[in-house]
Design an enzyme around this catalytic site. Structure first.
Site, mmCIF file in Angstrom:
data_model
loop_
_atom_site.group_PDB
_atom_site.id
_atom_site.type_symbol
_atom_site.label_atom_id
_atom_site.label_comp_id
_atom_site.label_asym_id
_atom_site.label_seq_id
_atom_site.Cartn_x
_atom_site.Cartn_y
_atom_site.Cartn_z
ATOM 1 N N HIS A 116 22.582 79.246 22.143
ATOM 2 C CA HIS A 116 23.704 79.595 23.029
ATOM 3 C C HIS A 116 24.955 78.831 22.578
ATOM 4 C CE1 HIS A 116 26.121 79.305 26.733
ATOM 5 N NE2 HIS A 116 25.581 80.458 27.057
ATOM 6 N N PRO A 117 26.153 79.342 22.865
ATOM 7 C CA PRO A 117 27.375 78.685 22.374
ATOM 8 C C PRO A 117 27.569 77.224 22.758
ATOM 9 C CG PRO A 117 27.886 80.914 23.020
ATOM 10 C CD PRO A 117 26.448 80.686 23.407
ATOM 11 N N VAL A 118 26.996 76.743 23.871
ATOM 12 C CA VAL A 118 27.185 75.326 24.208
ATOM 13 C C VAL A 118 26.192 74.419 23.486
ATOM 14 C CG1 VAL A 118 28.179 75.783 26.474
ATOM 15 C CG2 VAL A 118 25.708 75.401 26.269
ATOM 16 N N LYS A 119 25.240 75.001 22.745
ATOM 17 C CA LYS A 119 24.234 74.194 22.073
ATOM 18 C C LYS A 119 24.759 73.683 20.731
ATOM 19 C CE LYS A 119 21.062 74.761 25.263
ATOM 20 N NZ LYS A 119 21.388 75.942 26.034
ATOM 21 N N HIS A 120 23.885 73.046 19.954
ATOM 22 C CA HIS A 120 24.318 72.359 18.735
ATOM 23 C C HIS A 120 24.847 73.311 17.670
ATOM 24 C CE1 HIS A 120 21.729 69.470 20.783
ATOM 25 N NE2 HIS A 120 22.480 68.557 20.215
#
Length: 386
Positions: free
Chosen positions: A181-185
């Site tokens: 997901h976009p907030v992940k690394h």
């Protein structure tokens, strides 16, 4: 007030990423093409696993892992309440029952001692979650699983790039799930990956993401038909990821170590500044683990403050700091309450929930952003000190 809102997390997409995606858009394959296998091989190599299977999202990956583990009706699976709902929902998808074990008060990760207490004759698997990016005590959990013949699906949605006793997360549990997901690394827009060293599990995961259908000659029952032939062996789902997404993933994977270094540099600065701040407890790090720092959570010492968590949350948001709360205990949700779960199951997790706030952490933060967050958090907390 800062000019721009600072979210708690955000992707970092550059021109290299865009070029990789455009190249696929101009190619013959947008999905079910060569970029998927290329991404999977590179991902598996990075974490030190034999196999990786990329899927549409992290929830699909967890669902696939539960299927591959043979979880079904009548089974119980132990997990933590301090997680996103997907870690428990994937158990329900297979008709099984989530059993919530409490957390360690220091790391906020699932407590192996409570896992032991929650095991019954119905227990089939354990889904520990690497909360905020700090690995769980996976050796202890694997030992418990081996004693009771259980499958371990490590939910590493927060911990890509982390390591435990010198081993990368993704190479230890029977299966390990990652979120993109976009907030992940790193991100593929939406996406998830399961890694494993077990070829049988690998084959089941691949089947599950494509309706249970295969053309693999090793798996076909009828090997005499022509090249058009395929068979449905299981009731799977359409959980495919695209070549477009995997092209982005390949590009992002090359920058993962740099992203993590930047996260750790931000953490170092946060720790230096906030460790001196009365009324706040900074995150604790377990020995022999090296977090990849998906989230930075401060715990409020509410007994020292003349305001509750909501007032402090609102004050920080008013200054354009995109604070959040991770997480509401899963069994607090009405859906779970309707199934008979009640408050009081995991007292340590419930107490923690009342006092935590997530502050911004992502590689694209500027040094100015970091100092702004520190200054505002410090001013708000000092204002509300008794």
């Amino acid at each position: 007030m800062t000019k721009n809102f600072i979210p708690y997390g955000q992707q970092w997409i550059d021109e290299d990423d865009i070029r990789e995606v455009v190249e696929v858009l101009r190619s013959n394959y947008l999905t079910t093409g060569p970029k998927i296998e290329e991404f999977e091989k590179k991902f598996a190599t990075y974490v030190g696993a034999k196999y990786a299977v990329a899927l549409a999202n992290g929830t699909a990956a967890l669902h696939a892992a539960c299927f591959a583990a043979g979880i079904g009706e009548g089974d119980e699976v132990i997990t933590t309440p301090m997680t996103f709902a997907a870690s428990a929902n994937c158990i329900l998808y297979q008709g099984a029952t989530p059993v919530f074990a409490d957390i360690d008060p220091n790391t906020y990760n699932i407590d192996p001692a409570d896992i032991r207490r929650k095991i019954t004759q119905k227990t089939k698997a354990i889904i520990p979650v690497d909360f905020t990016g700090q690995p769980v005590l996976i050796d202890e959990i694997m030992a418990i699983a081996n004693e009771h013949n259980l499958i371990v699906i490590q939910d590493a949605a927060h911990s890509l790039g982390a390591d435990y006793k010198g081993r990368k997360i993704g190479s230890i549990a029977h299966m390990t799930e990652f979120s993109l997901h976009p907030v992940k690394h790193i991100t593929t827009g939406e996406g998830g990956v399961i890694t494993t060293d077990d070829k049988s599990l690998y084959n089941k995961l691949k089947l599950f993401r494509t309706h249970g259908i295969t053309r693999d000659s090793e798996l076909l029952h009828n090997k005499e038909e022509g090249p058009w032939y395929y068979e449905q062996l299981e009731l799977g789902y359409n959980y495919r990821i695209t070549d477009i997404q995997c092209a982005l993933g390949i590009s992002q994977l090359r920058k993962l170590d740099d992203f993590i270094l930047r996260r750790r540099a931000i953490i170092k600065r946060y720790n230096e500044a906030l460790n001196r701040l009365e009324g706040v407890v900074i995150p604790y790090q377990e020995q022999n683990t090296n977090s990849s720092w998906h989230l930075y959570i401060i715990k409020l010492e509410l007994e020292k403050l003349k305001a509750n968590r909501r007032a402090i949350f609102d004050a920080l948001r008013a200054q354009n700091i995109g604070v959040n709360v991770h997480y509401i205990p899963v069994y607090y949700f009405p859906y779970y309450q309707q199934m008979g779960y009640t408050k009081g199951l995991c007292p340590t997790a419930e107490k923690l929930y009342e006092s935590i706030i997530t502050i911004p952490l992502f590689p694209k933060m500027s040094d100015t952003d970091i100092e702004y967050v520190i200054n505002v958090v410090s001013k708000v907390i000092n204002y509300y000190l008794k």
